[in-house]
Design an enzyme around this catalytic site. Sequence first.
Site: not given
Ligand code: SDX
Length: 394
Positions: A272, A329
């Site tokens: 998140h 989610d």
């Molecule tokens: C919602 O914003 C909100 O409030 C949203 C929400 C709401 O109520 O409105 O809470 C609802 O959208 C919840 C999130 C649902 N999305 C998912 O579950 C999709 C999977 N999660 C992600 O793609 C990610 O975690 C986000 C989009 C939620 C957050 O992305 P960020 O903050 O931009 O973080 P990032 O993508 O930069 O990740 C940081 C690191 C990265 O690794 P490095 O490049 O640092 O090595 O964490 C890794 C990412 O690759 N990473 C994951 C991961 N999520 C982040 N690796 C594996 N699986 C994952 N799910």
Amino acid sequence: QTGYITLDSGYKNTGATESAITFLDGEEGILRYRGYPIEQLAEKSSFIEVAYLLIYDKLPTAKELDEFSDRIKRHTLVNEDMRKILDGFPYTAHPMGILSALVSSLTAFYPESLNPNQSKEEVDLSIIRLMAKLSTIAAWSYKNSVGHPVNYPKNKLDYCSNFLHMMFAYPTEEYEINPVVVDALNKLLILHADHEQNCSTSTVRLVGSANASLYSSVSAGISALWGPLHGGANQAVIEMLEAIKADGGDSKKYIEKAKDKNDPFRLMGFGHRVYKNFDPRATIIKKTADEVLTALGINDPILTIAKELEEAALTDPYFVERKLYPNVDFYSGIIYRAIGIPTEMFTVMFALGRLPGWIAQWKEMREAKEPIGRPRQVYTGSTERDYVSISDRS
Ligand code: SDX
């Protein structure tokens, strides 16, 4: 360009506005709507009461709640011409696409909503209409996907029961209201109701800041929510769990895939932008999932896989270092599935829950007379160069 432009892609460190609606603390895992902790609201309130709280900034008296609920009931019918728009969609259309299209079409049926200088009473009527009609539109988008006749709302039913009736009744048989299901749906909608400046809410505020109507702004918010990285994640979680089950149920293999930088696979439902600790909503939803499945006597193998993934992620250094906990989610789809909501409707359920939040945020932005949103950029393109006639180009 004068002055400094601070590049902050994804707005990770940008406060876009001031808001009095929702407070969340990502480190402490705190979420409050108008100051009330969601743990208390999920336990003691109803979705319609939480909608009132978010939109009007107060817990309603019994009289106020009855009036609000009755006003919504009297607007649940949609213009019959909407069925013509609905009929134009192939049954394969994703319900989120239908939802954003039909919400935008409300501007055609209520053109007065296009007036940015509506009176307070007119804005309030627009709000009531949208709160009422989105549940009908949502249920109708489902019926379109299964080729069944739509159901009309029944005003003697409460909001959640009415939605379930419109989703699952047939001309041949009534839908039997199950209190366990109604309670679970109320909780889920409450837990999705607002979440400060997330992607879809920021979209609603940005579109609304151009004096676009409430309906156009929410239609844009629905499109943003559809993204699999945002609200679309709840559908992606179930599809992921189903794929793991179909592939033999080896959750460890998928944990390794999620860690592999060369593998685009992500553990959907984890991570998140703000919660760098547990998502308090996920804690409540996980508990509710256990309660609902037990009450309904359902043993869903993908719940076992989900718990194994959560367990592994909470101990694996890759996830621990990146503070990737289950988010809202991760477990919600398991409950939706248990109460009979089909997977492609999961994000529609998120939109139904998030609607009062979008409305409250749009109303707050308008009342604050915020300027049109117009961020700047850091230019990285070509320096000045002269036009070359086509005969001289290579
Ligand atoms: C919602 O914003 C909100 O409030 C949203 C929400 C709401 O109520 O409105 O809470 C609802 O959208 C919840 C999130 C649902 N999305 C998912 O579950 C999709 C999977 N999660 C992600 O793609 C990610 O975690 C986000 C989009 C939620 C957050 O992305 P960020 O903050 O931009 O973080 P990032 O993508 O930069 O990740 C940081 C690191 C990265 O690794 P490095 O490049 O640092 O090595 O964490 C890794 C990412 O690759 N990473 C994951 C991961 N999520 C982040 N690796 C594996 N699986 C994952 N799910």
